[in-house]
Design a protein around this motif. Structure first.
Motif, PDB file in Angstrom:
ATOM      1  N   ALA A  23       0.849  -1.192   0.000  1.00 60.41           N
ATOM      2  CA  ALA A  23       0.000   0.000   0.000  1.00 60.41           C
ATOM      3  C   ALA A  23       0.879   1.233   0.000  1.00 60.41           C
ATOM      4  CB  ALA A  23      -0.933  -0.026   1.210  1.00 60.41           C
ATOM      5  N   GLN A  24       0.266   2.382   0.277  1.00 58.23           N
ATOM      6  CA  GLN A  24       0.996   3.640   0.235  1.00 58.23           C
ATOM      7  C   GLN A  24       0.257   4.679   1.052  1.00 58.23           C
ATOM      8  OE1 GLN A  24      -0.294   6.593  -1.450  1.00 58.23           O
ATOM      9  NE2 GLN A  24      -2.234   5.527  -1.581  1.00 58.23           N
ATOM     10  N   PHE A  25       0.928   5.786   1.305  1.00 54.38           N
ATOM     11  CA  PHE A  25       0.243   6.953   1.835  1.00 54.38           C
ATOM     12  C   PHE A  25       0.973   8.200   1.360  1.00 54.38           C
ATOM     13  CE2 PHE A  25       3.604   6.421   4.848  1.00 54.38           C
ATOM     14  CZ  PHE A  25       3.750   7.559   5.612  1.00 54.38           C
ATOM     15  N   ASP A  50       3.941  -4.747  -4.667  1.00 55.11           N
ATOM     16  CA  ASP A  50       3.033  -5.877  -4.499  1.00 55.11           C
ATOM     17  C   ASP A  50       3.829  -7.161  -4.715  1.00 55.11           C
ATOM     18  OD1 ASP A  50       1.103  -7.852  -4.647  1.00 55.11           O
ATOM     19  OD2 ASP A  50      -0.354  -6.558  -5.655  1.00 55.11           O
ATOM     20  N   ALA A  51       4.084  -7.887  -3.616  1.00 55.16           N
ATOM     21  CA  ALA A  51       4.903  -9.094  -3.693  1.00 55.16           C
ATOM     22  C   ALA A  51       4.227 -10.172  -4.534  1.00 55.16           C
ATOM     23  CB  ALA A  51       5.187  -9.629  -2.291  1.00 55.16           C
ATOM     24  N   GLU A  52       2.901 -10.205  -4.576  1.00 55.75           N
ATOM     25  CA  GLU A  52       2.183 -11.247  -5.302  1.00 55.75           C
ATOM     26  C   GLU A  52       2.315 -11.081  -6.811  1.00 55.75           C
ATOM     27  OE1 GLU A  52      -1.814 -11.361  -3.994  1.00 55.75           O
ATOM     28  OE2 GLU A  52      -1.324 -11.911  -1.924  1.00 55.75           O
ATOM     29  N   THR A  53       2.351  -9.824  -7.271  1.00 56.10           N
ATOM     30  CA  THR A  53       2.457  -9.575  -8.707  1.00 56.10           C
ATOM     31  C   THR A  53       3.851  -9.135  -9.124  1.00 56.10           C
ATOM     32  OG1 THR A  53       1.759  -7.264  -8.447  1.00 56.10           O
ATOM     33  CG2 THR A  53       0.037  -8.919  -8.792  1.00 56.10           C
ATOM     34  N   ASP A  54       4.746  -8.957  -8.150  1.00 55.68           N
ATOM     35  CA  ASP A  54       6.128  -8.540  -8.418  1.00 55.68           C
ATOM     36  C   ASP A  54       6.185  -7.216  -9.171  1.00 55.68           C
ATOM     37  OD1 ASP A  54       8.876  -8.817  -8.190  1.00 55.68           O
ATOM     38  OD2 ASP A  54       9.071  -9.820 -10.137  1.00 55.68           O
ATOM     39  N   THR A  55       5.314  -6.276  -8.780  1.00 51.93           N
ATOM     40  CA  THR A  55       5.310  -4.936  -9.368  1.00 51.93           C
ATOM     41  C   THR A  55       5.504  -3.902  -8.269  1.00 51.93           C
ATOM     42  OG1 THR A  55       2.901  -4.757  -9.157  1.00 51.93           O
ATOM     43  CG2 THR A  55       3.781  -5.637 -11.233  1.00 51.93           C
ATOM     44  N   THR A  56       5.864  -2.677  -8.676  1.00 53.93           N
ATOM     45  CA  THR A  56       6.069  -1.602  -7.713  1.00 53.93           C
ATOM     46  C   THR A  56       5.349  -0.343  -8.194  1.00 53.93           C
ATOM     47  OG1 THR A  56       8.240  -2.523  -7.210  1.00 53.93           O
ATOM     48  CG2 THR A  56       7.782  -0.330  -6.352  1.00 53.93           C
ATOM     49  N   PRO A  57       4.022  -0.328  -8.171  1.00 51.57           N
ATOM     50  CA  PRO A  57       3.291   0.888  -8.526  1.00 51.57           C
ATOM     51  C   PRO A  57       3.520   1.979  -7.492  1.00 51.57           C
ATOM     52  CG  PRO A  57       1.795  -0.764  -7.664  1.00 51.57           C
ATOM     53  CD  PRO A  57       3.125  -1.434  -7.812  1.00 51.57           C
ATOM     54  N   ILE A  58       3.354   3.223  -7.905  1.00 50.76           N
ATOM     55  CA  ILE A  58       3.541   4.359  -7.003  1.00 50.76           C
ATOM     56  C   ILE A  58       2.392   5.353  -7.164  1.00 50.76           C
ATOM     57  CG2 ILE A  58       6.066   4.153  -7.078  1.00 50.76           C
ATOM     58  CD1 ILE A  58       6.045   6.637  -8.908  1.00 50.76           C
ATOM     59  N   VAL A  59       2.256   6.205  -6.177  1.00 50.56           N
ATOM     60  CA  VAL A  59       1.384   7.378  -6.257  1.00 50.56           C
ATOM     61  C   VAL A  59       2.257   8.604  -6.079  1.00 50.56           C
ATOM     62  CG1 VAL A  59      -0.399   8.695  -5.064  1.00 50.56           C
ATOM     63  CG2 VAL A  59      -0.757   6.271  -5.501  1.00 50.56           C
ATOM     64  N   LEU A  74      -3.693  28.979   1.134  1.00 52.08           N
ATOM     65  CA  LEU A  74      -4.318  28.210   0.066  1.00 52.08           C
ATOM     66  C   LEU A  74      -3.321  27.200  -0.492  1.00 52.08           C
ATOM     67  CD1 LEU A  74      -6.162  31.027  -1.907  1.00 52.08           C
ATOM     68  CD2 LEU A  74      -7.019  29.663   0.014  1.00 52.08           C
ATOM     69  N   ARG A  75      -3.840  26.047  -0.924  1.00 52.04           N
ATOM     70  CA  ARG A  75      -2.985  25.023  -1.522  1.00 52.04           C
ATOM     71  C   ARG A  75      -3.743  24.330  -2.641  1.00 52.04           C
ATOM     72  NH1 ARG A  75      -1.097  20.191   2.279  1.00 52.04           N
ATOM     73  NH2 ARG A  75       0.450  21.697   3.001  1.00 52.04           N
ATOM     74  N   GLY A  76      -3.026  24.068  -3.733  1.00 56.19           N
ATOM     75  CA  GLY A  76      -3.574  23.287  -4.824  1.00 56.19           C
ATOM     76  C   GLY A  76      -2.655  22.119  -5.122  1.00 56.19           C
ATOM     77  N   LEU A  77      -3.233  20.962  -5.469  1.00 59.57           N
ATOM     78  CA  LEU A  77      -2.399  19.799  -5.740  1.00 59.57           C
ATOM     79  C   LEU A  77      -3.000  18.945  -6.839  1.00 59.57           C
ATOM     80  CD1 LEU A  77      -3.517  16.819  -4.465  1.00 59.57           C
ATOM     81  CD2 LEU A  77      -3.162  18.085  -2.348  1.00 59.57           C
ATOM     82  N   ILE A  78      -2.126  18.205  -7.494  1.00 52.03           N
ATOM     83  CA  ILE A  78      -2.520  17.213  -8.485  1.00 52.03           C
ATOM     84  C   ILE A  78      -1.842  15.906  -8.133  1.00 52.03           C
ATOM     85  CG2 ILE A  78      -0.657  17.872 -10.068  1.00 52.03           C
ATOM     86  CD1 ILE A  78      -2.619  17.188 -12.381  1.00 52.03           C
ATOM     87  N   GLN A  79      -2.566  14.795  -8.313  1.00 56.55           N
ATOM     88  CA  GLN A  79      -2.055  13.489  -7.913  1.00 56.55           C
ATOM     89  C   GLN A  79      -2.289  12.483  -9.021  1.00 56.55           C
ATOM     90  OE1 GLN A  79      -2.806  12.294  -3.802  1.00 56.55           O
ATOM     91  NE2 GLN A  79      -3.503  10.294  -4.521  1.00 56.55           N
ATOM     92  N   GLY A  80      -1.299  11.612  -9.233  1.00 59.94           N
ATOM     93  CA  GLY A  80      -1.401  10.564 -10.235  1.00 59.94           C
ATOM     94  C   GLY A  80      -0.902   9.249  -9.681  1.00 59.94           C
ATOM     95  N   ARG A  81      -1.089   8.170 -10.451  1.00 59.71           N
ATOM     96  CA  ARG A  81      -0.694   6.854  -9.962  1.00 59.71           C
ATOM     97  C   ARG A  81      -0.232   5.968 -11.117  1.00 59.71           C
ATOM     98  NH1 ARG A  81      -6.875   5.204  -8.268  1.00 59.71           N
ATOM     99  NH2 ARG A  81      -7.809   5.656 -10.283  1.00 59.71           N
ATOM    100  N   ASP A  82       0.678   5.079 -10.775  1.00 60.75           N
ATOM    101  CA  ASP A  82       1.127   4.031 -11.681  1.00 60.75           C
ATOM    102  C   ASP A  82       0.745   2.714 -11.029  1.00 60.75           C
ATOM    103  OD1 ASP A  82       2.409   2.175 -13.224  1.00 60.75           O
ATOM    104  OD2 ASP A  82       4.431   2.745 -12.594  1.00 60.75           O
TER     105      ASP A  82
END
Length: 244
Positions: A23-25, A50-59, A74-82
């Protein structure tokens, strides 16, 4: 002096175990105090191996914040994921307004409200009101506690109210580096019933943060470890920020 090599060692020490997680935070235990001169940007990266799929996605999340005088930021942000397939997708944008309504008292207490608007790629948009509190416990110790809410808006959003709390206890050294213990708790949605402790997401972790001496750059590294069945076993996050 805190050199870049020491920073790299700390990153590996704190983030290394988290890289084996599922997971992530990218959130934090943000404080209430608003610096009227604050103009800064920050990049956050959360790891999702993810040890089961042997991948390393990130946010990844990038934000810019700008204070509008005493007590308002004030704060503005954009977030993406792999998700681990090599493609990086847009996930959400968020706007925040933080109002510090209690300046630091003689006893060291301060408090603020933060108002959020989140627009997600899947249409599950939400608004939130968050209450953050801080206590200066002597010269070097500091505690924070936050209550967070999220309410769905729009046709594709959730019903009910999502409830969370976050807590941090930190110690700051003379050179400005700080270490701390954090707790993240997500109690779930009131519409679905909050369930038992193990149904919810509860995690404890450690953080270390500081600055590159003689520069406007700051760094942060942390890891969370699940203490309930509903939480991920481990989560990791790195940050790099700069003041302008």
């Amino acid at each position: 002096m805190f050199t870049s090599s020491r920073f790299a060692a700390l990153v590996l020490a704190f983030a290394g175990p988290a890289l084996e997680s599922h997971a992530q935070f990218v959130g934090g235990v943000f404080g209430p105090n608003v610096d009227p001169t604050d103009r800064s940007a920050e990049l956050r990266v959360g790891f999702l191996p993810d040890a089961e799929t042997d991948t390393t996605p990130i946010v990844a999340r990038l934000h810019y914040q700008h204070a509008l005088g005493d007590g308002l930021r004030l704060r503005g942000l954009i977030q993406g994921r792999d998700r681990g397939d090599g493609d990086f997708d847009y996930q959400l944008i968020r706007g925040e307004a933080q109002w510090q309504f209690i300046e630091t008292t003689p006893s060291g207490y301060s408090s603020a409200l933060r108002f959020d608007l989140i627009i997600r790629d899947d249409g599950s948009d939400s608004v939130g009101v968050n209450w953050t509190n801080q206590w200066n416990l002597g010269e070097r110790w500091q505690a924070r506690a936050i209550a967070l809410t999220a309410i769905g808006v729009g046709d594709d959003s959730f019903d009910g109210v999502n409830l969370q709390t976050r807590i941090r206890l930190a110690y700051r050294f003379k050179n400005g580096t700080a270490i701390g213990v954090i707790n993240f708790s997500n109690y779930g949605n009131t519409d679905a019933g909050l369930g038992s402790f193990d149904d919810q997401d509860h995690a404890l972790g450690t953080v270390v943060q500081g600055r590159f001496e003689g520069t406007r750059w700051r760094w942060w590294a942390g890891a969370l470890f699940g203490i309930s069945d509903g939480a991920a076993d481990q989560e990791g996050q790195l940050r790099l920020s700069r003041r302008f």
